[in-house]
Write a protein that holds these residues in place. Structure first.
Motif, PDB file in Angstrom:
ATOM      1  N   GLN A 122       0.930  -1.219   0.152  1.00 14.01           N
ATOM      2  CA  GLN A 122       0.005   0.157  -0.093  1.00 14.01           C
ATOM      3  C   GLN A 122       0.798   1.246   0.006  1.00 14.01           C
ATOM      4  OE1 GLN A 122      -2.262   0.668   3.713  1.00 14.01           O
ATOM      5  NE2 GLN A 122      -0.852  -0.581   4.860  1.00 14.01           N
ATOM      6  N   PHE A 123       2.142   1.302   0.299  1.00 14.72           N
ATOM      7  CA  PHE A 123       3.101   2.444   0.245  1.00 14.72           C
ATOM      8  C   PHE A 123       3.890   2.316  -1.133  1.00 14.72           C
ATOM      9  CE2 PHE A 123       2.011   1.515   4.714  1.00 14.72           C
ATOM     10  CZ  PHE A 123       1.725   2.938   5.119  1.00 14.72           C
ATOM     11  N   ASP A 124       3.635   1.635  -1.951  1.00 17.49           N
ATOM     12  CA  ASP A 124       4.308   1.612  -3.269  1.00 17.49           C
ATOM     13  C   ASP A 124       4.456   3.047  -3.941  1.00 17.49           C
ATOM     14  OD1 ASP A 124       5.390  -0.937  -2.988  1.00 17.49           O
ATOM     15  OD2 ASP A 124       4.005  -1.558  -4.865  1.00 17.49           O
ATOM     16  N   GLN A 125       3.667   3.942  -3.922  1.00 16.91           N
ATOM     17  CA  GLN A 125       3.140   4.983  -4.435  1.00 16.91           C
ATOM     18  C   GLN A 125       3.772   6.102  -3.584  1.00 16.91           C
ATOM     19  OE1 GLN A 125       2.962   4.839  -7.661  1.00 16.91           O
ATOM     20  NE2 GLN A 125       2.768   2.542  -7.349  1.00 16.91           N
ATOM     21  N   VAL A 126       4.430   5.958  -2.539  1.00 20.30           N
ATOM     22  CA  VAL A 126       4.635   6.959  -1.405  1.00 20.30           C
ATOM     23  C   VAL A 126       5.946   7.727  -2.161  1.00 20.30           C
ATOM     24  CG1 VAL A 126       5.827   7.708   0.737  1.00 20.30           C
ATOM     25  CG2 VAL A 126       3.721   6.354   0.641  1.00 20.30           C
ATOM     26  N   GLU A 127       5.848   9.029  -2.125  1.00 24.38           N
ATOM     27  CA  GLU A 127       6.899   9.882  -2.919  1.00 24.38           C
ATOM     28  C   GLU A 127       8.301   9.304  -2.204  1.00 24.38           C
ATOM     29  OE1 GLU A 127       8.397  14.342  -2.841  1.00 24.38           O
ATOM     30  OE2 GLU A 127       6.286  14.162  -2.693  1.00 24.38           O
ATOM     31  N   GLY A 128       9.016   9.121  -3.089  1.00 23.41           N
ATOM     32  CA  GLY A 128      10.480   8.892  -2.675  1.00 23.41           C
ATOM     33  C   GLY A 128      10.942   7.409  -2.726  1.00 23.41           C
ATOM     34  N   VAL A 129       9.840   6.440  -2.394  1.00 20.26           N
ATOM     35  CA  VAL A 129      10.331   5.198  -2.171  1.00 20.26           C
ATOM     36  C   VAL A 129      10.706   4.453  -3.327  1.00 20.26           C
ATOM     37  CG1 VAL A 129       8.751   2.955  -1.780  1.00 20.26           C
ATOM     38  CG2 VAL A 129       8.233   4.747  -0.353  1.00 20.26           C
ATOM     39  N   SER A 130       9.938   4.749  -4.664  1.00 23.69           N
ATOM     40  CA  SER A 130      10.553   4.154  -6.011  1.00 23.69           C
ATOM     41  C   SER A 130      11.714   4.780  -6.194  1.00 23.69           C
ATOM     42  CB  SER A 130       9.709   4.315  -7.126  1.00 23.69           C
ATOM     43  OG  SER A 130       9.413   5.554  -7.442  1.00 23.69           O
ATOM     44  N   GLY A 131      12.022   5.959  -5.760  1.00 21.13           N
ATOM     45  CA  GLY A 131      13.365   6.670  -6.314  1.00 21.13           C
ATOM     46  C   GLY A 131      14.575   6.210  -5.280  1.00 21.13           C
ATOM     47  N   SER A 132      14.141   5.830  -4.070  1.00 16.93           N
ATOM     48  CA  SER A 132      15.192   4.894  -3.499  1.00 16.93           C
ATOM     49  C   SER A 132      15.552   3.726  -3.841  1.00 16.93           C
ATOM     50  CB  SER A 132      14.552   4.996  -1.923  1.00 16.93           C
ATOM     51  OG  SER A 132      15.477   4.319  -1.029  1.00 16.93           O
ATOM     52  N   TYR A 133      14.693   3.061  -4.026  1.00 15.62           N
ATOM     53  CA  TYR A 133      15.134   1.515  -4.616  1.00 15.62           C
ATOM     54  C   TYR A 133      15.871   1.527  -5.953  1.00 15.62           C
ATOM     55  CZ  TYR A 133      14.173  -2.904  -7.057  1.00 15.62           C
ATOM     56  OH  TYR A 133      14.342  -3.988  -7.670  1.00 15.62           O
ATOM     57  N   GLU A 134      15.472   2.485  -6.786  1.00 16.15           N
ATOM     58  CA  GLU A 134      16.068   2.720  -8.386  1.00 16.15           C
ATOM     59  C   GLU A 134      17.262   3.066  -7.834  1.00 16.15           C
ATOM     60  OE1 GLU A 134      13.756   5.499 -10.474  1.00 16.15           O
ATOM     61  OE2 GLU A 134      12.113   3.936 -10.678  1.00 16.15           O
ATOM     62  N   SER A 135      17.656   3.889  -7.022  1.00 13.75           N
ATOM     63  CA  SER A 135      19.102   4.513  -6.765  1.00 13.75           C
ATOM     64  C   SER A 135      19.738   3.263  -6.233  1.00 13.75           C
ATOM     65  CB  SER A 135      18.963   5.498  -5.655  1.00 13.75           C
ATOM     66  OG  SER A 135      20.227   6.101  -5.129  1.00 13.75           O
ATOM     67  N   PHE A 136      19.348   2.452  -5.024  1.00 10.50           N
ATOM     68  CA  PHE A 136      19.904   1.415  -4.390  1.00 10.50           C
ATOM     69  C   PHE A 136      20.199   0.344  -5.549  1.00 10.50           C
ATOM     70  CE2 PHE A 136      19.590  -2.827  -3.003  1.00 10.50           C
ATOM     71  CZ  PHE A 136      20.439  -3.040  -2.171  1.00 10.50           C
ATOM     72  N   PHE A 137      19.290  -0.056  -6.233  1.00 11.06           N
ATOM     73  CA  PHE A 137      19.448  -1.096  -7.254  1.00 11.06           C
ATOM     74  C   PHE A 137      20.478  -0.726  -8.371  1.00 11.06           C
ATOM     75  CE2 PHE A 137      18.465  -4.083 -10.627  1.00 11.06           C
ATOM     76  CZ  PHE A 137      18.157  -5.415 -10.120  1.00 11.06           C
ATOM     77  N   ALA A 138      20.859   0.476  -8.682  1.00 12.39           N
ATOM     78  CA  ALA A 138      22.056   0.820  -9.731  1.00 12.39           C
ATOM     79  C   ALA A 138      23.235   0.554  -9.158  1.00 12.39           C
ATOM     80  CB  ALA A 138      21.961   2.243  -9.773  1.00 12.39           C
ATOM     81  N   GLY A 139      23.322   0.325  -7.937  1.00 12.11           N
ATOM     82  CA  GLY A 139      24.495  -0.534  -7.350  1.00 12.11           C
ATOM     83  C   GLY A 139      24.563  -2.011  -6.964  1.00 12.11           C
ATOM     84  N   VAL A 140      23.681  -2.551  -7.502  1.00 12.97           N
ATOM     85  CA  VAL A 140      23.612  -3.933  -7.289  1.00 12.97           C
ATOM     86  C   VAL A 140      24.231  -4.651  -8.475  1.00 12.97           C
ATOM     87  CG1 VAL A 140      22.039  -5.758  -6.899  1.00 12.97           C
ATOM     88  CG2 VAL A 140      21.656  -3.903  -5.926  1.00 12.97           C
ATOM     89  N   GLY A 141      24.965  -5.682  -8.167  1.00 12.50           N
ATOM     90  CA  GLY A 141      25.479  -6.420  -9.256  1.00 12.50           C
ATOM     91  C   GLY A 141      25.361  -7.917  -9.200  1.00 12.50           C
ATOM     92  N   CYS A 142      24.801  -8.433  -7.899  1.00 10.74           N
ATOM     93  CA  CYS A 142      24.429  -9.700  -8.076  1.00 10.74           C
ATOM     94  C   CYS A 142      23.087  -9.800  -6.680  1.00 10.74           C
ATOM     95  CB  CYS A 142      25.612 -10.291  -7.371  1.00 10.74           C
ATOM     96  SG  CYS A 142      25.287 -12.265  -7.137  1.00 10.74           S
TER      97      CYS A 142
END
Length: 181
Positions: free
Chosen positions: A28-48
């Motif tokens: 229910q919090f998927d659309q909260v401002e900043g949540v998707s941006g935080s995930y995208e920023s984190f995932f950009a640094g994931v290699g495995c």
């Protein structure tokens, strides 16, 4: 240097899922401002990615026909027999996380290894001294019971808070460095 990171959402009372793996409280919090941006920023640094069999099963059941990490090597620690989705780069393993840590780091290249989902697998990494950072988004919900954030047998030394921020006025993201074990 690549590290092992636990990026996860938790309720205020420290649960990452209900007893029956329901995540409705979180979704229910998927659309909260900043949540998707935080995930995208984190995932950009994931290699495995490393995950347990329960998390893998949950993804297959809730994302049928769509593997969410098609371009990222994923290692699944499980005692069950599964097949990999078409177009995925999934490796199934059994055994001590220390045995596979060098392979996970090699697959990550110059990025990090994301320990996804279930706290039980992450606790194995922590107990082996292989959990370097936790990024926990505290969601303003209380479940009362469920799957614990990090089910360790005893307390850790104090964690080092690297950063904190508020997401959309609803959630708090806390980034910790784990003490050496």
């Amino acid at each position: 240097m690549s590290i092992f990171q636990y990026y996860v959402a938790s309720t205020v009372d420290g649960f990452i899922a209900s007893e029956d793996d329901d995540l409705g409280w979180l979704l229910q919090f998927d659309q909260v401002e900043g949540v998707s941006g935080s995930y995208e920023s984190f995932f950009a640094g994931v290699g495995c990615i490393a995950m347990g069999g329960g998390t893998y099963r949950w993804l297959l059941e809730h994302e049928p026909g769509k593997w969410p990490y098609p371009d990222t090597p994923c290692w699944v620690f499980t005692h069950h027999e599964y097949s990999a989705p078409a177009g995925s780069n999934v490796t199934f393993v059994r055994g001590d996380v220390r045995e596979f840590a060098p392979d996970l780091l090699a697959d990550a290249g110059d990025k990090n290894v994301w320990l996804v989902g279930g706290g039980d697998l992450v606790a194995q990494f922590a107990n082996a001294g292989l959990l370097h950072e936790m990024i926990v988004t505290i969601i303003p919900v209380v479940l009362g019971s469920g799957k614990r954030l990090l089910p360790l047998k005893g307390p850790t030394p104090p964690l080092e808070l690297l950063s904190s921020r508020i997401l959309g006025g609803a959630a708090a993201e806390l980034h910790y460095r784990m003490p050496p074990r």
